[in-house]
Design an enzyme around this catalytic site. Structure first.
Site, mmCIF file in Angstrom:
data_model
loop_
_atom_site.group_PDB
_atom_site.id
_atom_site.type_symbol
_atom_site.label_atom_id
_atom_site.label_comp_id
_atom_site.label_asym_id
_atom_site.label_seq_id
_atom_site.Cartn_x
_atom_site.Cartn_y
_atom_site.Cartn_z
ATOM 1 N N GLN A 253 0.821 -1.206 0.000
ATOM 2 C CA GLN A 253 0.000 0.000 0.000
ATOM 3 C C GLN A 253 0.861 1.265 0.000
ATOM 4 O O GLN A 253 0.404 2.343 -0.338
ATOM 5 C CB GLN A 253 -0.933 -0.089 1.223
ATOM 6 C CG GLN A 253 -1.606 1.160 1.684
ATOM 7 C CD GLN A 253 -1.025 1.665 3.005
ATOM 8 O OE1 GLN A 253 0.136 1.399 3.331
ATOM 9 N NE2 GLN A 253 -1.828 2.394 3.783
ATOM 10 N N LYS B 74 13.505 -7.753 0.998
ATOM 11 C CA LYS B 74 13.305 -6.416 0.446
ATOM 12 C C LYS B 74 14.528 -5.902 -0.303
ATOM 13 O O LYS B 74 14.400 -5.176 -1.283
ATOM 14 C CB LYS B 74 12.922 -5.433 1.564
ATOM 15 C CG LYS B 74 11.514 -5.646 2.100
ATOM 16 C CD LYS B 74 11.146 -4.566 3.110
ATOM 17 C CE LYS B 74 9.708 -4.777 3.590
ATOM 18 N NZ LYS B 74 9.316 -3.765 4.602
ATOM 19 N N ASN C 193 11.726 2.710 13.438
ATOM 20 C CA ASN C 193 11.753 2.504 14.892
ATOM 21 C C ASN C 193 12.844 3.369 15.515
ATOM 22 O O ASN C 193 13.829 3.733 14.862
ATOM 23 C CB ASN C 193 11.966 1.023 15.217
ATOM 24 C CG ASN C 193 13.315 0.511 14.758
ATOM 25 O OD1 ASN C 193 14.308 0.676 15.456
ATOM 26 N ND2 ASN C 193 13.371 -0.062 13.563
ATOM 27 N N CYS D 206 3.328 1.940 12.636
ATOM 28 C CA CYS D 206 2.373 1.866 11.523
ATOM 29 C C CYS D 206 1.428 0.669 11.650
ATOM 30 O O CYS D 206 0.250 0.752 11.327
ATOM 31 C CB CYS D 206 3.108 1.725 10.200
ATOM 32 S SG CYS D 206 3.902 3.204 9.627
ATOM 33 N N CYS E 208 25.318 17.783 24.214
ATOM 34 C CA CYS E 208 24.881 16.586 23.462
ATOM 35 C C CYS E 208 25.993 15.540 23.514
ATOM 36 O O CYS E 208 27.141 15.829 23.191
ATOM 37 C CB CYS E 208 24.559 16.941 22.009
ATOM 38 S SG CYS E 208 24.165 15.491 21.007
ATOM 39 N N CYS F 145 27.250 14.988 19.512
ATOM 40 C CA CYS F 145 27.853 16.038 18.687
ATOM 41 C C CYS F 145 28.358 17.213 19.518
ATOM 42 O O CYS F 145 28.849 18.203 18.959
ATOM 43 C CB CYS F 145 26.873 16.524 17.620
ATOM 44 S SG CYS F 145 25.553 17.579 18.262
HETATM 45 ZN ZN LIG Z 1 23.663 16.413 19.008
#
Ligand SMILES: [Zn+2]
Length: 271
Positions: free
Chosen positions: A73, A87, A132, A188, A245, A248
């Site tokens: 679909q 796939k 996911n 989904c 973070c 990064c």
């Molecule tokens: Zn970051």
């Protein structure tokens, strides 16, 4: 660049070549480029189609699933006869049929902390077309640590979001440090999804990949684009790099081994 286009290629890519913004140099860059699409599903299908049509010379496809009839679909790279097939095989056949210039690298594997760094290594750009949070954080962390630019895409029922992470810019974790608790965001299979929705989002991701390779335009760096198919509206929210973070920021982790992906939050371990 060292890559010259033959007569067939000049014809095939003539609508690219005629534009100053792409031209023969841009097309040669595309043919010389390698892009990895993680997930050959709803988002990955349109990305694979358009990247192959655009003449991206090496197209990696990573997916460990087989085609199910309920995929058809929205996962338009697969056909009815492909039900039950891997796939990656179905996608590779589609690409071979569309454009013989493209070499498909099949990675029929589940993306894990143990293989994600090797998987993204060497690719010029990655399209995160996963469904996911675990794989999404794995791709963000591995690409950011390896300085590989990538496009993040996600869909939910009638809504989609896209952003592009480039070396030196904010990453997905700057915006969402941890995954939401399990069950907060359904997939989904349990909520449904408008079949055409991932087509739009996956095409935006392919557009970002092509622009990044050719080196033109403004990428969605530090911007999350939100698409609402019901309202037919696009909005964007800017986000900044978080100096704290763990991926990064100023004191990043060494590798994805420092993250507990088995825990649903995909949180970085405090040391
Ligand atoms: Zn970051």
């Amino acid at each position: 660049m060292g890559l010259s286009l033959d007569a067939t290629q000049l014809d095939r890519y003539s609508r690219h070549i005629i534009m100053d913004e792409v031209g023969t140099d841009g097309q040669a860059a595309l043919l010389d480029a390698s892009v990895l699409v993680v997930g050959a599903g709803g988002l990955g299908s349109p990305a694979i189609q358009y990247l192959a049509a655009a003449g991206v010379g090496t197209l990696g496809v990573a997916d460990d699933d087989v085609v199910e009839r309920s995929n058809l679909q929205r996962q338009v790279v697969h056909g009815d006869d492909d039900v039950g097939r891997p796939k990656v095989d179905s996608a590779a056949e589609f690409v071979a049929d569309l454009n013989p210039d493209v070499t498909v690298e099949r990675h029929q594997t589940r993306v894990e902390p143990g293989n994600v760094e090797e998987l993204v290594d060497g690719y010029d750009f990655v399209v995160d077309a996963t469904d996911n949070f675990r794989t999404r954080y794995l791709v963000n962390d591995a690409c950011t640590l390896a300085d590989v630019p990538f496009s993040h895409g996600a869909i939910y029922k009638f809504e989609g979001q896209v952003t592009t992470v480039t070396p030196g810019g904010p990453c997905y974790r700057c915006l969402f440090p941890e995954a939401p608790p399990e069950g907060m965001v359904a997939d989904c299979a349990s909520t449904g999804v408008l079949g055409v929705l991932p087509g739009t989002v996956g095409c935006v991701q392919a557009t970002e990949a092509v622009k990044a390779v050719v080196g033109v335009g403004d990428l969605l760096e530090g911007r999350m684009l939100f698409y609402d198919a019901m309202a037919m509206s696009f909005e964007e929210v800017e986000y900044r790099q978080n100096p704290d973070c763990p991926v990064c920021g100023e004191d990043p982790i060494d590798s994805v081994a420092d993250v507990d992906y088995a825990d649903d939050s995909c949180a970085v371990n405090a040391d």
